[in-house]
Scaffold this active site. Structure first.
Site, PDB file in Angstrom:
ATOM      1  N   HIS A 155       1.105  -1.915   0.167  1.00 46.83           N
ATOM      2  CA  HIS A 155       0.131  -0.106   0.052  1.00 46.83           C
ATOM      3  C   HIS A 155       0.994   1.137  -0.110  1.00 46.83           C
ATOM      4  O   HIS A 155       0.391   2.300   0.620  1.00 46.83           O
ATOM      5  CB  HIS A 155      -1.016  -0.331   1.188  1.00 46.83           C
ATOM      6  CG  HIS A 155      -1.783  -1.211   1.566  1.00 46.83           C
ATOM      7  ND1 HIS A 155      -2.602  -1.605   0.977  1.00 46.83           N
ATOM      8  CD2 HIS A 155      -1.510  -2.612   2.259  1.00 46.83           C
ATOM      9  CE1 HIS A 155      -3.334  -2.666   1.275  1.00 46.83           C
ATOM     10  NE2 HIS A 155      -2.267  -3.181   2.116  1.00 46.83           N
ATOM     11  N   LYS A 282      15.977  21.397 -11.350  1.00 52.81           N
ATOM     12  CA  LYS A 282      15.106  20.137 -11.423  1.00 52.81           C
ATOM     13  C   LYS A 282      16.435  19.152 -12.147  1.00 52.81           C
ATOM     14  O   LYS A 282      17.436  19.711 -12.963  1.00 52.81           O
ATOM     15  CB  LYS A 282      14.195  20.693 -12.121  1.00 52.81           C
ATOM     16  CG  LYS A 282      13.351  21.131 -11.841  1.00 52.81           C
ATOM     17  CD  LYS A 282      12.506  20.877 -10.428  1.00 52.81           C
ATOM     18  CE  LYS A 282      11.778  19.725 -11.112  1.00 52.81           C
ATOM     19  NZ  LYS A 282      10.212  19.773 -11.939  1.00 52.81           N
ATOM     20  N   GLU A 289       9.780   8.422 -16.943  1.00 58.20           N
ATOM     21  CA  GLU A 289       8.217   9.030 -17.617  1.00 58.20           C
ATOM     22  C   GLU A 289       8.028   8.663 -18.992  1.00 58.20           C
ATOM     23  O   GLU A 289       6.757   8.086 -19.075  1.00 58.20           O
ATOM     24  CB  GLU A 289       7.887   9.710 -17.123  1.00 58.20           C
ATOM     25  CG  GLU A 289       8.731  10.777 -15.628  1.00 58.20           C
ATOM     26  CD  GLU A 289       8.435  12.389 -15.638  1.00 58.20           C
ATOM     27  OE1 GLU A 289       7.940  12.533 -15.656  1.00 58.20           O
ATOM     28  OE2 GLU A 289       9.916  12.802 -14.958  1.00 58.20           O
TER      29      GLU A 289
END
Ligand code: ARG
Length: 463
Positions: A155, A282, A289
């Site tokens: 989970h 960044k 992705e």
């Protein structure tokens, strides 16, 4: 040029021709088309359907065309209807009447079926070796990090401590199943359709075993209607590739999370990360992705193929021309993803300290605390309950199982003694999980070795 001009008085309109034509995507099968035609003409010659001299001349003509395409002397005419038309047209331009004999006892329907099977069999081999390289990188990393403690999750909540090597080998199991699925798929694909003709075989005395042997097919399509209209192998391959993408996508998702400052378990190499045009700090995991995103294309290809095929009456219908763009896209996408993914994984920097830190919080050793009581004779369900109370106590006191004083433990259950602190030590919790398939370092190393042996053994067997 159309092959079927005789019956028609008018040429196709430009828009109809463009709509109907498949050369923009089937030209990539020129090699297989030529291979198939060489085998077919040889068989015609051996069966006395055309003369041996014609068969020889056709074979030579086709080999010449192949050479000229490969070395750039001949470019494929994008105005042709399809690759089959182009090659036959070129052969006839070179050989005259002899070239016109090639299509005896054949149809484009069995021709396209043989081309596609030949092409996809090779693609399966390429994808197989890309997956094998990925699995070998996983094994090597697993060995390197066989003792590295990390939190295992359910989970997405910290659950029990595991080793990073064990986590990586979970993926190698998935990819091994993928390899298996691909080889199954190839086995069923390995059936030769030439000789099915347009749909009803032929009256010529052909010998299909000759063509099957020349083209290295295991089996021969036994029903001519099915032979020309079966695209199960495309669907099955797209299915197997979709599952590969599910695995790559789940892995990518974890890599993306692990790169975030919230986790910081790994850092990707600069060569596999990108920056932001506005936010100077960044470093984005774009490759992972994209792999995650591209899974959608492959699932779409599978869905497209299923939908194209579901309502087609026997035998060939032009709808089936839609098979190629879908399956080619699936194959190309998977190859591209694997090619980007493996070196990204190979070069990533693992941050064991951060993994350990994450494993040290969140009561990840609570099961082991309960197991400690159980091993001292308390029934597990009672041990579970007592440990639950201790966790609640820790939360109330804002401490961890490691820092809770023994008196507090004893207040909940007097079986506790000093030994509890050793029992809940992270290393102990992870390294003592020695059950078969569990995360302890010895298992990780043995499994990595087993997988490596399997892959390298498989490759030497094939040689
Ligand atoms: N381009 C066609 C395809 O991909 C080749 C087969 C053509 N057959 C036909 N009867 N029109 O399916």
């Amino acid at each position: 040029m159309q092959l079927w001009k005789g019956r028609f008085q008018k040429a196709l309109s430009k828009t109809t021709n463009d709509f109907n034509s498949s050369i923009s995507f089937d030209s990539r099968m020129y090699r297989e088309d030529i291979e198939g035609s060489i085998a077919h003409s040889k068989m015609l010659g051996e069966c006395g359907i055309i003369t041996k001299e014609d068969a020889e001349a056709i074979g030579q003509g086709l080999r010449g065309i192949l050479e000229d395409i490969e070395n750039g002397k001949l470019s494929i005419d994008m105005e042709a209807e399809d690759i089959h038309t182009f090659i036959e047209g070129e052969l006839t331009a070179r050989l005259g009447d002899t070239g016109k004999r090639l299509h005896t006892a054949r149809s484009r329907n069995d021709q396209v079926a043989v081309d596609l099977r030949l092409y996809l069999k090779k693609q399966i081999d390429e994808i197989t070796s890309l997956i094998e390289s990925l699995v070998l990188v996983l094994c090597q990393k697993a060995e390197e990090y066989s003792e590295t403690i990390m939190p295992g999750y359910t989970h997405l909540q910290r659950a029990q401590p595991i080793t990073f090597g064990h986590h990586l080998l979970a993926y190698s199991e998935m990819f091994l199943r993928d390899l298996n699925r691909l080889s199954d798929c190839k086995r069923r694909m390995d059936v030769m359709p030439l000789g099915c003709g347009a749909l009803a075989g032929t009256t010529y005395p052909i010998d299909r075993t000759i063509t099957a042997q020349l083209l290295d097919f295991e089996g021969i399509a036994e029903n001519s209607l099915d032979g020309v209209s079966d695209r199960d192998y495309c669907i099955e391959l797209a299915g197997a590739l979709s599952i590969v993408m599910v695995h790559l996508s789940r892995f990518s998702e974890e890599i993306i999370m692990w790169c975030s400052h919230e986790f910081k378990f790994i850092e990707l190499d600069d060569a596999f990360s990108t920056g932001s045009s506005i936010m100077p700090q960044k470093k984005n995991p774009d490759i992972a992705e994209l792999v995650r995103g591209k899974s959608g294309r492959v699932f779409g290809d599978l869905m497209g193929l299923l939908t194209v095929m579901k309502g087609i009456p026997l035998a060939y219908n032009k709808d089936m021309q839609e098979d190629k763009e879908a399956i080619f896209d699936a194959v190309d996408t998977v190859k591209m993803c694997l090619t980007a993914f493996t070196p990204m994984l190979d070069t990533m920097k693992v941050l064991p300290q951060n993994m350990r830190k994450a494993a040290a919080g969140g009561f990840i050793n609570a099961t082991d605390c309960a197991d400690y009581l159980t091993k001292k004779g308390l029934p597990f369900r009672d041990a579970y309950k007592a440990t639950g109370e201790i966790v609640a106590l820790c939360i109330e006191k804002d401490c961890t199982l490691e820092t809770l004083p023994l008196e507090e433990y004893k207040k909940v259950c007097d079986i506790f003694d000093e030994g509890v602190y050793e029992a809940i030590g992270l290393e102990k919790c992870a390294y003592e999980r020695k059950s078969r398939g569990g995360p302890c370092p010895d298992n990780v190393r043995a499994n990595a070795q087993r997988v490596k042996n399997y892959i390298t053994g498989k490759n030497t067997e094939n040689k």
